[in-house]
Design a protein around this motif. Structure first.
Motif, mmCIF file in Angstrom:
data_model
loop_
_atom_site.group_PDB
_atom_site.id
_atom_site.type_symbol
_atom_site.label_atom_id
_atom_site.label_comp_id
_atom_site.label_asym_id
_atom_site.label_seq_id
_atom_site.Cartn_x
_atom_site.Cartn_y
_atom_site.Cartn_z
ATOM 1 N N MET A 186 -54.363 -13.764 15.741
ATOM 2 C CA MET A 186 -54.593 -13.417 14.329
ATOM 3 C C MET A 186 -54.158 -11.990 14.021
ATOM 4 S SD MET A 186 -55.811 -15.913 12.479
ATOM 5 C CE MET A 186 -56.632 -15.097 11.107
ATOM 6 N N SER A 187 -54.182 -11.112 15.021
ATOM 7 C CA SER A 187 -53.784 -9.718 14.798
ATOM 8 C C SER A 187 -52.294 -9.599 14.483
ATOM 9 C CB SER A 187 -54.115 -8.869 16.033
ATOM 10 O OG SER A 187 -53.368 -9.313 17.149
ATOM 11 N N GLU A 188 -51.518 -10.642 14.770
ATOM 12 C CA GLU A 188 -50.081 -10.634 14.494
ATOM 13 C C GLU A 188 -49.753 -11.120 13.086
ATOM 14 O OE1 GLU A 188 -47.729 -12.380 17.665
ATOM 15 O OE2 GLU A 188 -49.370 -12.033 19.090
ATOM 16 N N LEU A 189 -50.758 -11.647 12.370
ATOM 17 C CA LEU A 189 -50.529 -12.101 10.997
ATOM 18 C C LEU A 189 -50.756 -10.929 10.044
ATOM 19 C CD1 LEU A 189 -52.295 -15.597 10.804
ATOM 20 C CD2 LEU A 189 -49.850 -15.139 10.887
ATOM 21 N N GLU A 190 -49.744 -10.572 9.285
ATOM 22 C CA GLU A 190 -49.849 -9.426 8.385
ATOM 23 C C GLU A 190 -50.351 -9.862 7.015
ATOM 24 O OE1 GLU A 190 -46.235 -7.259 8.329
ATOM 25 O OE2 GLU A 190 -46.221 -6.885 10.491
ATOM 26 N N GLY A 191 -51.631 -10.048 6.943
ATOM 27 C CA GLY A 191 -52.256 -10.433 5.681
ATOM 28 C C GLY A 191 -53.763 -10.387 5.832
ATOM 29 N N ASP A 192 -54.464 -10.647 4.752
ATOM 30 C CA ASP A 192 -55.928 -10.617 4.755
ATOM 31 C C ASP A 192 -56.468 -12.043 4.676
ATOM 32 O OD1 ASP A 192 -56.036 -7.798 4.734
ATOM 33 O OD2 ASP A 192 -55.714 -7.786 2.560
ATOM 34 N N VAL A 193 -57.473 -12.325 5.532
ATOM 35 C CA VAL A 193 -58.101 -13.645 5.505
ATOM 36 C C VAL A 193 -58.931 -13.765 4.226
ATOM 37 C CG1 VAL A 193 -59.703 -15.217 6.659
ATOM 38 C CG2 VAL A 193 -58.128 -13.815 8.027
ATOM 39 N N LYS A 194 -58.612 -14.770 3.412
ATOM 40 C CA LYS A 194 -59.291 -14.963 2.119
ATOM 41 C C LYS A 194 -60.328 -16.073 2.171
ATOM 42 C CE LYS A 194 -57.073 -11.718 0.039
ATOM 43 N NZ LYS A 194 -56.039 -11.920 -0.996
ATOM 44 N N ALA A 195 -60.233 -16.964 3.174
ATOM 45 C CA ALA A 195 -61.195 -18.065 3.277
ATOM 46 C C ALA A 195 -61.148 -18.669 4.671
ATOM 47 C CB ALA A 195 -60.902 -19.143 2.231
ATOM 48 N N ILE A 196 -62.319 -19.109 5.138
ATOM 49 C CA ILE A 196 -62.448 -19.894 6.370
ATOM 50 C C ILE A 196 -62.884 -21.282 5.927
ATOM 51 C CG2 ILE A 196 -63.714 -20.157 8.541
ATOM 52 C CD1 ILE A 196 -64.125 -17.036 8.410
ATOM 53 N N VAL A 197 -62.085 -22.299 6.263
ATOM 54 C CA VAL A 197 -62.276 -23.626 5.666
ATOM 55 C C VAL A 197 -62.444 -24.690 6.756
ATOM 56 C CG1 VAL A 197 -61.297 -25.334 4.088
ATOM 57 C CG2 VAL A 197 -60.836 -22.901 3.717
ATOM 58 N N PRO A 198 -63.682 -25.050 7.108
ATOM 59 C CA PRO A 198 -63.883 -26.187 8.012
ATOM 60 C C PRO A 198 -63.732 -27.506 7.254
ATOM 61 C CG PRO A 198 -65.999 -25.167 7.474
ATOM 62 C CD PRO A 198 -64.944 -24.360 6.768
ATOM 63 N N THR A 199 -63.052 -28.466 7.873
ATOM 64 C CA THR A 199 -62.755 -29.724 7.188
ATOM 65 C C THR A 199 -63.939 -30.679 7.143
ATOM 66 O OG1 THR A 199 -61.891 -30.558 9.281
ATOM 67 C CG2 THR A 199 -60.298 -29.643 7.726
ATOM 68 N N HIS A 200 -64.811 -30.606 8.146
ATOM 69 C CA HIS A 200 -65.994 -31.476 8.206
ATOM 70 C C HIS A 200 -66.936 -30.920 9.261
ATOM 71 C CE1 HIS A 200 -63.232 -33.102 11.254
ATOM 72 N NE2 HIS A 200 -64.310 -33.462 11.910
ATOM 73 N N GLY A 201 -68.070 -31.594 9.477
ATOM 74 C CA GLY A 201 -69.138 -31.002 10.255
ATOM 75 C C GLY A 201 -69.191 -31.296 11.732
ATOM 76 N N HIS A 202 -68.151 -31.888 12.319
ATOM 77 C CA HIS A 202 -68.154 -32.101 13.766
ATOM 78 C C HIS A 202 -68.002 -30.773 14.502
ATOM 79 C CE1 HIS A 202 -66.901 -36.598 13.415
ATOM 80 N NE2 HIS A 202 -68.215 -36.466 13.547
ATOM 81 N N LEU A 203 -68.625 -30.692 15.693
ATOM 82 C CA LEU A 203 -68.641 -29.430 16.436
ATOM 83 C C LEU A 203 -67.255 -28.958 16.843
ATOM 84 C CD1 LEU A 203 -71.773 -29.732 18.761
ATOM 85 C CD2 LEU A 203 -71.463 -28.199 16.816
#
Length: 446
Positions: free
Chosen positions: A67-84
């Motif tokens: 993730m440190s190589e991506l030049e941008g800001d994280v705007k959202a963390i999006v889990p698709t469903h509730g499985h572990l």
């Protein structure tokens, strides 16, 4: 606009899913999952008390250093469903990112419980609920959309990031169910619309890509389960059932059919109580008022004593342990560690399949052996998968017509059948069909 994708976890195994998409200066992270088999292989590991670095070293959660190589800001963390395997690492990694966790209501509730049980990190990310069909602005030029899908857990979605260069469709995990037991059918109409608008990239779960045909509907599993349970109606001994605790539709069917054959259902095990209790509290399912749900070991054993005193023929315990997990209820029953006494001829219904991974397969084999040694009769594979088979994958590729495809949710061997299928749509390995590994970056638009 530059578009870049980081394939962080779930590209060498089934589990610990995590993918990041950068569109210009905006980054969206899809899923932060746990590889449970990497935990179960160790004795008495409690992930709540472990540091993220130790879990990364074990291969249990994604190594997000890329993730440190991506030049941008994280705007959202999006889990698709509730499985572990999609939310199990949120309590270990989300605090590193100054971004809200955006998910459907049931998934958010399960994330909240994960965070509450965490003992090492204080996760303070905002929790934002968004229903299927909802949209949210991501920066000034991008938009996040949730498209309803059907899976083996309720309230599942496929998120779509709309960018000026086209849509990025994150396609984990789903089956094409037009007749679900709970919830709405998969929204194929919207997927076809997105396909006509233009899909830059489709990231797809390859779990069952090597199986021909299509995955049956949950309503098919319900009929199979009804047939099996009604065949036991005249049996006057013990019947025990197990399934995925998170599979609320299947639990609902088990509860209803127990009543049909004159038995009182009772849910036993921590995760069984957690998932079903949460689903009922949020009005996703309507269980009978007198349905007992017990998670604490002492209350479970008290319930087993009551069942033995009042007669096994009057009850259907619905328990955890379908994968042979060492501390689950069914495994304890097989080892003779509960007050419930299995006898010759007693029925055990596995309304689940073994997750095809050596740790699970070994534990399930051992569990079944222990049950059979006590005389139990095994009813196996009363189940349908939550993942697309070959024809479902064909329909999705046909609907979306993506310019690029990234296979996910498997190892290299598991990717092969999907690669063959994608090539039939004119996609080329190394050009538009990106077979990748964990920790890699894929530049789609420079």
């Amino acid at each position: 606009m530059e578009i870049e994708i980081a394939t962080i976890g779930g590209y060498e195994e089934v589990g610990r899913q995590m993918t990041a998409v950068r569109a210009g200066d905006d980054v969206v992270v899809f899923d932060m999952g746990l590889n449970l088999s990497k935990v179960l292989i160790h004795d008495n590991v409690e992930t709540e008390r472990m540091h993220s670095l130790d879990l990364i070293d074990m291969g249990a959660i994604p190594d997000d250093r890329v993730m440190s190589e991506l030049e941008g800001d994280v705007k959202a963390i999006v889990p698709t469903h509730g499985h572990l395997d999609h939310i199990g690492a949120i309590s270990k990694l989300a605090h590193r990112y100054d971004a809200p966790i955006v998910a459907t209501p049931f998934t958010i509730e399960l994330v909240k419980q994960q965070i509450k049980s965490e003992e090492k990190f204080g996760v303070q990310n905002d929790l934002v609920k968004m229903e299927a069909g909802g949209t949210m602005a991501i920066g000034d030029e991008n938009e996040l959309e949730f498209v309803n899908v059907t899976h083996s857990i309720i309230d599942a979605i496929n998120p779509v990031l709309h960018t000026p260069e086209g849509a990025i469709v994150y396609g984990l995990d789903k089956r094409m169910d037009h007749d679900p037991v709970l919830g709405d059918p998969i929204d194929m109409e919207r997927f076809r619309e997105i396909g006509r608008e233009g899909v830059l990239c489709y990231i797809e779960d390859c779990t069952n890509a090597g199986k021909k045909g299509r995955t049956p509907s949950e309503s098919v599993a319900r009929r199979h389960l009804k047939d099996a349970m009604h065949s036991m109606e005249d049996y006057d001994g013990g019947i025990v059932a197990t399934t995925f605790s998170s599979h609320i539709a299947r639990v609902k069917s088990l509860v209803e059919f127990a009543d049909d054959i004159g038995r009182q259902p009772v849910l036993l095990g921590r995760s069984m109580e957690k998932y079903s209790g949460t689903a009922e509290r949020l009005d996703f399912v309507d269980f009978p008022d007198d349905l007992g749900m017990y998670g604490h070991r002492k209350s479970v054993d008290r319930t087993f004593k009551r069942i033995m005193n009042e007669g096994k023929e009057n009850f259907l315990p619905i328990v955890t342990g379908h994968q042979g997990e060492p501390r689950a209820m069914l495994t304890r029953m097989g080892r003779g560690e509960t007050p419930y006494e299995l006898e010759e001829g007693d029925k055990v219904i596995f309304s689940a399949r073994v997750i095809p991974e050596p740790t699970n397969e070994g534990q399930r084999y051992q569990s079944e052996k222990l049950l059979r040694m006590q005389g139990a009769r095994i009813y196996d594979e009363i189940h349908v998968s939550g993942h697309l088979r070959e024809e479902g994958h064909y329909e999705m590729l046909d609907a979306l017509q993506p310019e690029n495809v990234i296979p996910a949710h498997q190892d290299m061997k598991g990717f092969a059948p999907y690669v063959d299928l994608a090539e039939q749509f004119g996609l080329e390995v190394g050009e538009t069909l990106h077979v990748t590994r964990n920790g890699k970056l894929i530049q789609l638009v420079e």
